[in-house]
Every structure is written in C-alpha cells, then in structure tokens.
Design an enzyme around this catalytic site. Structure first.
Site, PDB file in Angstrom:
ATOM      1  N   ARG A 145     -87.752 -12.886   9.787  1.00 48.13           N
ATOM      2  CA  ARG A 145     -87.743 -14.297  10.173  1.00 48.13           C
ATOM      3  C   ARG A 145     -86.463 -14.699  10.890  1.00 48.13           C
ATOM      4  O   ARG A 145     -86.510 -15.349  11.940  1.00 48.13           O
ATOM      5  CB  ARG A 145     -87.933 -15.181   8.925  1.00 48.13           C
ATOM      6  CG  ARG A 145     -89.363 -15.385   8.505  1.00 48.13           C
ATOM      7  CD  ARG A 145     -89.461 -15.582   7.000  1.00 48.13           C
ATOM      8  NE  ARG A 145     -88.985 -14.395   6.307  1.00 48.13           N
ATOM      9  CZ  ARG A 145     -89.759 -13.315   6.087  1.00 48.13           C
ATOM     10  NH1 ARG A 145     -90.996 -13.315   6.492  1.00 48.13           N
ATOM     11  NH2 ARG A 145     -89.275 -12.262   5.472  1.00 48.13           N
ATOM     12  N   THR A 146     -85.319 -14.333  10.329  1.00 44.37           N
ATOM     13  CA  THR A 146     -84.060 -14.802  10.919  1.00 44.37           C
ATOM     14  C   THR A 146     -83.860 -14.236  12.321  1.00 44.37           C
ATOM     15  O   THR A 146     -83.565 -14.971  13.263  1.00 44.37           O
ATOM     16  CB  THR A 146     -82.871 -14.431  10.014  1.00 44.37           C
ATOM     17  OG1 THR A 146     -83.069 -15.007   8.723  1.00 44.37           O
ATOM     18  CG2 THR A 146     -81.570 -14.946  10.604  1.00 44.37           C
ATOM     19  N   LYS A 175     -71.237   6.027  13.240  1.00 45.74           N
ATOM     20  CA  LYS A 175     -70.227   7.022  13.617  1.00 45.74           C
ATOM     21  C   LYS A 175     -68.851   6.669  13.068  1.00 45.74           C
ATOM     22  O   LYS A 175     -67.877   7.381  13.306  1.00 45.74           O
ATOM     23  CB  LYS A 175     -70.143   7.121  15.142  1.00 45.74           C
ATOM     24  CG  LYS A 175     -71.465   7.463  15.814  1.00 45.74           C
ATOM     25  CD  LYS A 175     -71.331   7.400  17.329  1.00 45.74           C
ATOM     26  CE  LYS A 175     -72.661   7.618  18.019  1.00 45.74           C
ATOM     27  NZ  LYS A 175     -72.556   7.493  19.498  1.00 45.74           N
ATOM     28  N   ARG A 196     -75.942 -10.343  11.170  1.00 43.55           N
ATOM     29  CA  ARG A 196     -76.208 -10.175   9.741  1.00 43.55           C
ATOM     30  C   ARG A 196     -75.524  -8.899   9.283  1.00 43.55           C
ATOM     31  O   ARG A 196     -75.598  -7.874   9.956  1.00 43.55           O
ATOM     32  CB  ARG A 196     -77.706 -10.092   9.448  1.00 43.55           C
ATOM     33  CG  ARG A 196     -78.011  -9.676   8.000  1.00 43.55           C
ATOM     34  CD  ARG A 196     -79.445  -9.881   7.621  1.00 43.55           C
ATOM     35  NE  ARG A 196     -79.754 -11.301   7.554  1.00 43.55           N
ATOM     36  CZ  ARG A 196     -80.939 -11.781   7.169  1.00 43.55           C
ATOM     37  NH1 ARG A 196     -81.914 -10.949   6.848  1.00 43.55           N
ATOM     38  NH2 ARG A 196     -81.141 -13.078   7.119  1.00 43.55           N
ATOM     39  N   HIS A 224     -75.502 -17.911   4.047  1.00 43.68           N
ATOM     40  CA  HIS A 224     -76.517 -17.897   5.106  1.00 43.68           C
ATOM     41  C   HIS A 224     -76.628 -19.343   5.614  1.00 43.68           C
ATOM     42  O   HIS A 224     -77.582 -20.047   5.296  1.00 43.68           O
ATOM     43  CB  HIS A 224     -77.848 -17.401   4.539  1.00 43.68           C
ATOM     44  CG  HIS A 224     -78.843 -16.981   5.566  1.00 43.68           C
ATOM     45  ND1 HIS A 224     -78.712 -17.281   6.903  1.00 43.68           N
ATOM     46  CD2 HIS A 224     -80.020 -16.294   5.455  1.00 43.68           C
ATOM     47  CE1 HIS A 224     -79.754 -16.794   7.565  1.00 43.68           C
ATOM     48  NE2 HIS A 224     -80.548 -16.182   6.701  1.00 43.68           N
TER      49      HIS A 224
END
Length: 399
Positions: A145-146, A175, A196, A224
């Site tokens: 959704r985000t 890496k 995120r 959030h």
C-alpha cells in the site's frame, strides 16, 4: 536583533527592528504605556498576523557595546498563521520524518490540500502539477500500500518514479554500502526520496544526509508519519471531528510504528482519550505514555476489548508483527490471536464508530466485518493516496 521571547507553535525567535529597518509587510504595532514600537514577525515562516503584548526594553549589541535602545521587546500572544498556507508559499517542512513535526494548523491545512487532491484524482486525471519532478522510492522492507500509493500519487500529479522494491537484498546495501552513501547517490537522480527502512531512526539519518526532501515511509518500529496523517484524515472524515474523541489502539503496540505516530498526532487535539489494548509482550512503550502525560492526554490500559470497543469512536486494530520477534516464535504465538475484531465486537460498538487498520491484516479482523459500514480500513487505504499526493505537492512546489 533577536529578542528573548519565543513565538507560539513551531515558530522561531522574535526579531525586533526600528521602523527604518523594517519590511512593512511583516510588521505589526506594539503599544505599551502610551508609547509604541514596531516589530517584525517571526523569521523563516513567512507572513502571519498576531496580537502582541509589550514586555520590556531589550539589551542588544551595538558596535560591540551593549546598549539599551529605545525599543520595546514584544511577545506574540495570539497568532493567526493562515497566511502561511496561502497558495504559492513554501511548505514549512523540508522533510517528513516524524509526527511531532506537525501542529494543528498545519494538519488542517494539509487536509484541505488532500481534499483538493481527491478532486484532482476524480476529475482531472491529466494533472501536471508535478511534471518534470522525479521521485525515488527506496524500500528496504516489503510494502504494498505505501509504496504503490506514493507511486500512484506521484504519477497522478504528472511526476515520474524510480523504484527499488527490496533494497535490502537487491541494492548496493547487500554489498555493504552505507545508508548515507546510498542517499548521496540517489539524490543525484531524483527530486525527492521516499524511504522505508528496517532500522528505527534511519529516516533521520537519511534526511540529515540528503539535500533533497526525504519522506519517512516507515522506519522499523519507529514511526510512519504519512500513515498517521491519513489516519487522522480518515477519522475526521468518518467521525466528523478530532477533538473530544475516544480511540482504542489494539494489537502490537510495542512494534507498531503506525500507532506510535498516531498517538503523537492525537495529542494535538483536545479532550482525547486513548485506550491501549495489547498482549503483555507487546504493550505500548513508556515513551509514548510519558509523552501523552506531558500533553495532558488521558490514556488507560485495558485487557477487555469488548468493554473498550463499546466506549470508542475509533477501534484501531493492528496485526502482531511476526518479523519483529526474531527467533522468539514462542512470544509471537503468545501474542497472536488474543484480540480479534469480529461480529461480536461490532455488536457492542456505537453506530457512528469505525474500525480502522493500517493493513495488511491476518486474522485480527474477521472477513465478515468487511460488509459492515463501520469497517473503514479500505476507505482509510484510499485516503492514503490523497494525503500522499498532498505531501508530495507541498514538499516539491509548496502550498
């Protein structure tokens, strides 16, 4: 010359100047004991009107000597920040990292922009507000959704998107590249970064590094903020108010970044009461409780979901987050399934009340709840598009 009094809200220090030094568009009269001085409004946030009171003459540095000038120090006691939100003005924030960045006036103005974005989404599919801008989505954790709502928001406003869906495994982070180096690289390709990350505080690190706006799309168990914005927007739309509401936060409150950010925003409003309903292993952390106490917000812990649901305007359910338990599957199983919103819970809820959930859900809301008009979680998800359209527009082009 900076005075000693601070302005309300998030405004910076007051500036006093003589009439010859003033920009009249920022000035306001300050009268005291029959005399008057002129003042300049707070620096850095544009024009606003205010009611002022006089305090005393100020000491200030003049030609390396401290002298008392014939000026009055003034303090803003009432401020109207409406002018800050006029079309064409710059947005007050450079990044969106945590819920504490917002005050009530800014929230209200953002919600107004979100309503305009809803009109654009429905009536003006060819909007070019963000034409020529490029957004990079940098996601180190899974998201549906985000990520999709941010990408949809950008495209619906005419912008373009660069995306990395699983940056933890399929980027140079695998890496060993540092987050700071990644941000310095990506900012060369885009105008704004939506990130995120699995670590709390990562968004702050990214914002401190980047020279372009950064939006926190969730940082581990931290915050959030855009989810909290859309949650508040949904509550206002569904309930019709944000003052005087009772909210039950249910589920994984220790690891749930959505409920943490939501609690910070609820604290901006008057006569709010919050119930915490959570298994013992995932109770709300003390930092949120202490913050609510500092803001005189009433809160109470309960183990009785039925009783809490009968009192609430909003039942905000969350899933138990298995990914936060590591190898402790025993603790996850202990918490999972303890509090479930089902038809029985709906039966004690008030007619106007709503059930919300940041999604995805597992079994913490049964599917037969979906047909009840009080089930607001899919409308809530849709509202995320409008809020994120608004935030992207504000950060890139202003009000």
């Amino acid at each position: 010359m900076a005075g000693l009094c601070s302005c309300p809200g998030s405004m910076s220090q007051l500036v006093t100047r003589s009439p010859g030094e003033m920009n009249s568009s920022y000035s306001s009269s300050c009268k005291c004991f029959g005399s008057s001085s002129r003042i300049v409004a707070c620096e850095g946030l544009g024009r606003f009107s205010a009611r002022w009171e006089c305090v005393k003459p100020i000491q200030w540095l003049w030609n390396n000597n401290t002298e008392e000038r014939n000026r009055l120090q003034c303090r803003a006691v009432e401020a109207d920040k409406g002018h800050l939100f006029e079309a064409g003005n710059k947005f007050q924030l450079e990044d969106v990292i945590e819920a504490q960045q917002f005050d009530r006036e800014t929230l209200s103005a953002i919600f107004d922009v979100a309503r305009e974005m809803e009109k654009i989404e429905k009536n003006s599919p060819g909007s070019q507000i963000l034409k020529g801008y490029l957004m990079a989505t940098l996601f180190y954790e899974p998201s549906t959704r985000t990520r999709l709502s941010f990408e949809s928001a950008m495209k619906r406003l005419g912008g373009e998107v660069l995306t990395t869906e699983n940056a933890r495994e399929f980027s140079s982070a695998a890496k060993g590249e540092t987050l700071e180096d990644t941000i310095r690289t990506v900012e060369g390709y885009a105008d704004i970064i939506v990130m995120r990350h699995f670590e709390s505080g990562a968004a702050k690190r990214a914002a401190a590094t980047a020279k372009i706006p950064v939006i926190n799309a969730g940082d581990g168990p931290g915050q959030h903020p855009t989810q909290a914005l859309l949650d508040m927007y949904t509550i206002e739309r569904e309930i019709g108010k944000l003052d005087g509401i009772t909210v039950g936060l249910v589920g994984d409150l220790a690891n749930g970044r959505t409920v943490r950010s939501l609690a910070y925003l609820l604290a901006k409003y008057n006569d709010v009461k919050i119930y915490f309903v959570a298994p013992d292993v995932v109770k709300m952390k003390d930092d949120i409780k202490d913050y609510l106490i500092s803001k005189n917000v009433k809160w109470e812990e309960s183990s009785d979901l039925m009783e809490v649901a009968s009192k609430c305007d909003v039942v905000y359910q969350t899933r138990i987050q298995r990914e936060r338990f590591g190898e402790r599957n025993d603790l996850y199983e202990e918490a999972r399934g303890k509090y479930i919103v089902d038809i029985n819970v709906l039966s004690v809820m008030q007619k106007h009340a709503i059930v919300m959930h940041p999604l995805p859900r597992l079994d913490e809301i049964t599917v037969d709840v979906d047909e009840d008009p009080r089930a607001a979680y899919f409308r809530q998800a849709k509202n995320g598009l409008y809020i994120r359209m608004a935030i992207l527009k504000l950060l890139l082009v202003g009000w």
